[in-house]
Every structure is written in C-alpha cells, then in structure tokens.
Design a protein around this motif. Sequence first.
Motif, mmCIF file in Angstrom:
data_model
loop_
_atom_site.group_PDB
_atom_site.id
_atom_site.type_symbol
_atom_site.label_atom_id
_atom_site.label_comp_id
_atom_site.label_asym_id
_atom_site.label_seq_id
_atom_site.Cartn_x
_atom_site.Cartn_y
_atom_site.Cartn_z
ATOM 1 N N GLU A 147 43.574 25.762 33.543
ATOM 2 C CA GLU A 147 44.130 26.643 32.514
ATOM 3 C C GLU A 147 43.107 26.901 31.404
ATOM 4 O O GLU A 147 42.949 28.039 30.946
ATOM 5 C CB GLU A 147 45.389 25.999 31.937
ATOM 6 N N GLN A 148 42.401 25.852 31.002
ATOM 7 C CA GLN A 148 41.346 26.041 29.985
ATOM 8 C C GLN A 148 40.263 26.977 30.504
ATOM 9 O O GLN A 148 39.769 27.835 29.775
ATOM 10 C CB GLN A 148 40.740 24.690 29.592
ATOM 11 N N MET A 149 39.894 26.840 31.796
ATOM 12 C CA MET A 149 38.842 27.697 32.356
ATOM 13 C C MET A 149 39.300 29.150 32.444
ATOM 14 O O MET A 149 38.499 30.067 32.251
ATOM 15 C CB MET A 149 38.395 27.190 33.736
ATOM 16 N N ARG A 150 40.612 29.354 32.721
ATOM 17 C CA ARG A 150 41.127 30.734 32.722
ATOM 18 C C ARG A 150 40.997 31.340 31.327
ATOM 19 O O ARG A 150 40.589 32.485 31.160
ATOM 20 C CB ARG A 150 42.599 30.749 33.172
ATOM 21 N N LYS A 151 41.340 30.528 30.319
ATOM 22 C CA LYS A 151 41.255 30.995 28.930
ATOM 23 C C LYS A 151 39.799 31.294 28.560
ATOM 24 O O LYS A 151 39.489 32.321 27.971
ATOM 25 C CB LYS A 151 41.842 29.923 28.005
ATOM 26 N N ILE A 152 38.914 30.385 28.925
ATOM 27 C CA ILE A 152 37.489 30.526 28.601
ATOM 28 C C ILE A 152 36.925 31.792 29.252
ATOM 29 O O ILE A 152 36.200 32.574 28.625
ATOM 30 C CB ILE A 152 36.724 29.256 29.061
ATOM 31 N N THR A 153 37.275 32.016 30.516
ATOM 32 C CA THR A 153 36.794 33.195 31.235
ATOM 33 C C THR A 153 37.303 34.470 30.570
ATOM 34 O O THR A 153 36.545 35.428 30.346
ATOM 35 C CB THR A 153 37.260 33.137 32.708
ATOM 36 N N ASP A 154 38.585 34.466 30.229
ATOM 37 C CA ASP A 154 39.193 35.628 29.576
ATOM 38 C C ASP A 154 38.503 35.910 28.236
ATOM 39 O O ASP A 154 38.125 37.056 27.948
ATOM 40 C CB ASP A 154 40.690 35.331 29.376
ATOM 41 N N ILE A 155 38.301 34.871 27.425
ATOM 42 C CA ILE A 155 37.661 35.059 26.115
ATOM 43 C C ILE A 155 36.223 35.549 26.309
ATOM 44 O O ILE A 155 35.780 36.484 25.641
ATOM 45 C CB ILE A 155 37.685 33.753 25.279
ATOM 46 N N ALA A 156 35.489 34.932 27.237
ATOM 47 C CA ALA A 156 34.075 35.287 27.432
ATOM 48 C C ALA A 156 33.934 36.765 27.803
ATOM 49 O O ALA A 156 33.053 37.467 27.282
ATOM 50 C CB ALA A 156 33.453 34.398 28.508
#
Length: 238
Positions: A147-156
Amino acid sequence: MTKRLEQLYEGKAKRIFRTSSPGVYLVDYKDDATAFNGAKKGTIQNKGVLNNLISTVFFRLLEGKGIPTHFVEQVSDREMLVKSLEIIKVEVVVRNIAAGSLAKRLGLPEGKALPLPVLEFYYKDDDLGDPMINDYHIRALDLASPEQMRKITDIALKVNKILLEHLSDKNIDLVDFKLEFGVHEGEVLLGDEISPDTCRFWDKKTHEKLDKDRFRRDLGNVEEAYEEVYRRLTGKNF
Ligand code: UDP
C-alpha cells in the motif's frame, strides 16, 4: 518560535536537528558536494543556500497542488523546518529522458526521450552503493508495504507531471530526478530535497546541463548553473 536543538544526523549534503516543536525537524543545507557514492568530494559555493531556496520553491508548488510533503517553512538562507519522518529506505528515480545510469545500462544515447515516464527503485544503503531493487525485493526486505508503494508510485508520477509542466515554462527539460519518502503520524510524505543535486535539468534549447552533472563530470560553471535554475524559478538574480 521554533528553536534549533541538538543535531540528530549529518548526511553528505544536509544536517538534521531536533527542534523545540515536537514532530518538527530543522534541515541545514551544506555546501559539501559528493558524487559516485562519496568517492568524489568537493564544495560548491552557496550550494546549501541555493538548494534550500530551490527546494522551498518546489515544495510550495507541490503542496499547492495537493502533494503531501514534509515541508513546513523556510526559516533562513540555509534552513527549513520539516515534519519529522521515519525514512522509507527506497529511493525513487523518475526518468523522462535517457541519461546517466539508464543510458549506460540500456545502451541508450543520452538525450533520447522516453515514450513514458520510467520509474526505478533503489535500496537506500551507502555500504551497498544503493543497488537497484524491484517490488519483490522491497517486500522481501520489508522496506515498505504494498500500500505504501502504491502511494509512493502515485505521488512520484504526480510530482513528475507537476514539475515537468512548471519547468517547461521556464525553458527547462526535467530529464530525471530522485525522490525520498517517509512516514509521519502514519502518513506517507514526500521528504528530502528537490534541487539540482537530485534532478537533471537541461536547457530546453541548448541542452546545457543546469545540475550536479557539471560537478560529477567536471564541466565547470557549477555554481552558475545552480544560480541559473534559481533565477529561472524565481525571476530573481541570486
Ligand atoms: N540521484 C540522486 N542521488 C543518488 C543517485 C541519483 O539524487 O544517489 C539522481 C540524479 O541526480 C539523477 C537521477 O537521480 O537526477 C538518476 O541518476 P542516475 O541513476 O542516472 O545516476 P548517476 O548516473 O547520476 O549516478
């Protein structure tokens, strides 16, 4: 008034201090420059001031567009207040144009536009030289949750869109850049800095490099390049 207290950490380009405000750290930007995982060392005059000012411009722009960042406020030439982060040990690189390690690894000419933004993850570990990793390594090493990686990818990817557009208006191509993230009160925030140390900026017309590659590759006029980025972003001479 938030007061600077004891130093918590000294990195290659910045020092972090605890402050009198709970949950708020102070970042002090240094003029020290390193490249190739610390193998090349030097000083870039006024780099600390310029990176603090340039990062402030970018963090304000991103906050205004709804990106959650650690930025609180700029407090002096070299210092900004940020929300304290538990750092996620994954460095995120976003690329729009082939350069640096990507050009080398995939045999692409530097300057070749990529048909889509390319995301890469690196394990933030100086002793290992920040090796490239993928989602499986991130899970296996428990560096971040899916879930954190999904958020990080979306923000990036959102950050990339915002910066590409903003810089394009200033006649700068955003070639690639590196982001870091952390957790503050359970929320994933964009951390670290956004500056010519962590991004590749090329002049749109001449393709002149306006970033740390001038230091890495001994191209000269390093300070001038950082000052030029500041001038284009703010309309003011440094
Ligand atoms: N980058 C960074 N810190 C690092 C490695 C890379 O800020 O430890 C940035 C670099 O400035 C560039 C992008 O990430 O904007 C991609 O760098 P690359 O993988 O091409 O590495 P390089 O060849 O510059 O070492």
